[in-house]
Structure formats: C-alpha cells, structure tokens
Design a protein around this motif. Sequence first.
Motif, short mmCIF file in Angstrom:
data_model
loop_
_atom_site.label_atom_id
_atom_site.label_comp_id
_atom_site.label_asym_id
_atom_site.label_seq_id
_atom_site.Cartn_x
_atom_site.Cartn_y
_atom_site.Cartn_z
N ILE A 26 0.84 -1.20 0.00
CA ILE A 26 0.00 0.00 0.00
C ILE A 26 0.87 1.25 0.00
O ILE A 26 0.64 2.18 -0.78
N LYS A 27 1.90 1.27 0.84
CA LYS A 27 2.77 2.45 0.91
C LYS A 27 3.55 2.64 -0.40
O LYS A 27 3.76 3.77 -0.83
N THR A 30 0.90 3.89 -3.12
CA THR A 30 0.39 5.24 -2.86
C THR A 30 1.50 6.27 -2.64
O THR A 30 1.22 7.47 -2.56
N ASN A 31 2.75 5.81 -2.57
CA ASN A 31 3.89 6.68 -2.34
C ASN A 31 3.68 7.53 -1.09
O ASN A 31 3.79 8.75 -1.11
N ASP A 32 3.37 6.86 0.00
CA ASP A 32 3.08 7.54 1.25
C ASP A 32 3.58 6.70 2.42
O ASP A 32 3.81 5.50 2.28
N TYR A 35 -0.57 3.83 5.66
CA TYR A 35 -1.22 2.76 4.89
C TYR A 35 -2.69 2.59 5.23
O TYR A 35 -3.40 1.83 4.56
N SER A 115 -10.29 4.20 3.00
CA SER A 115 -10.40 5.55 2.45
C SER A 115 -11.81 5.84 1.96
O SER A 115 -12.29 6.96 2.03
N SER A 138 -6.99 7.02 -1.77
CA SER A 138 -6.03 6.35 -0.89
C SER A 138 -5.96 7.15 0.41
O SER A 138 -6.45 8.28 0.48
N LYS A 140 -3.47 8.66 1.43
CA LYS A 140 -2.75 9.88 1.07
C LYS A 140 -3.71 10.93 0.50
O LYS A 140 -3.60 12.12 0.81
N ASP A 141 -4.65 10.52 -0.34
CA ASP A 141 -5.62 11.45 -0.91
C ASP A 141 -6.45 12.11 0.19
O ASP A 141 -6.69 13.32 0.17
#
Length: 156
Positions: A26-27, A30-32, A35, A115, A138, A140-141
């Motif tokens: 997930i990380k 999503t580049n975050d 998670y 999310s 996600s 992050k969003d």
Amino acid sequence: MNKIFINFHNQKFKWYELYFWTTKIIKLVTNDKYYHVSCTIDGEYYEATFFSGVVKRSQPSTKMGLVYEIEVNDKTKTHLKKHLNKLIGSKYDYYAILFGFFGIKNHSTKSYFCSELMQAVLKYALDIKVNNMQTNLSPKDIRMILSGAKCKYYII
C-alpha cells in the motif's frame, strides 16, 4: 462543538508478519508513509479493515502516526455517526483495492475500504464530495484533502 478525529496509521511490523507485506504494498503504490485511515467519534474508532470489514472498536486496529481534528456541530456528528453505524458489518472491498492498484476505479455499494469509508466524513463534516475522481481514494488522498481544508493536526 464536537470533535471528530481522522487517524492515519503507520505502525511498523516484522518482516514475517502478514501486515508487513500488505502495508509495504500500500505504501509503495500510494507513495506515502501511511497505509490506513480511520476516524474517531466520541472515543469510538470506525474503520474498514482487510479481515474484518467495517467495524467500530474501542481501540484502533494498529498504531497511528498522524491525527487530524475536525470540529462539527451536534447535528453533523449525529448524522455522521448514524451513517457510519449503518455500514458496520459491511464487507471489505477487495476488488476496489485490487483494481485501484492498477489505476482503475471500482466501487461497490455493499463493501468498503478504509479511504472509501472516510469519504462520508469528508462529505458530512467538510461538505467535500470526491465522487468524480478517476481512481479510488487512498489514505494519502484523504490526508491531502484534509491538509487543503486546513484542518488542525497532531503528529503522534
């Protein structure tokens, strides 16, 4: 005024634990560094988890690293709690997550991922609707939306 908290999870797991691999994926996608996302209303944690679906608990499923605070009136809090309580027991939306990794939006009205569950919080607490996005949200969003809304936050 009442406070609603949006929690972003970043617990570290050992390489041999199942959550190590799922959170890493997930990380990565999503580049975050977070998670999972959940919310807290009146000390109760609402979240959608991989193995349990939509649940309400007295403790979060994993450790949190960041918390956003939103102030709402009694009517909004009551409406949001009623909406989230209706969703308890819903299945986890595995297909949305799978297709989301490939940038394809997939939505079920009977199952939810973390999310997607928080979209209700954005809608009722901040009057933000995100239905027209091309992909699934996600954590992050959700965090970026809350940052744009200038919500108060705490690093734990």
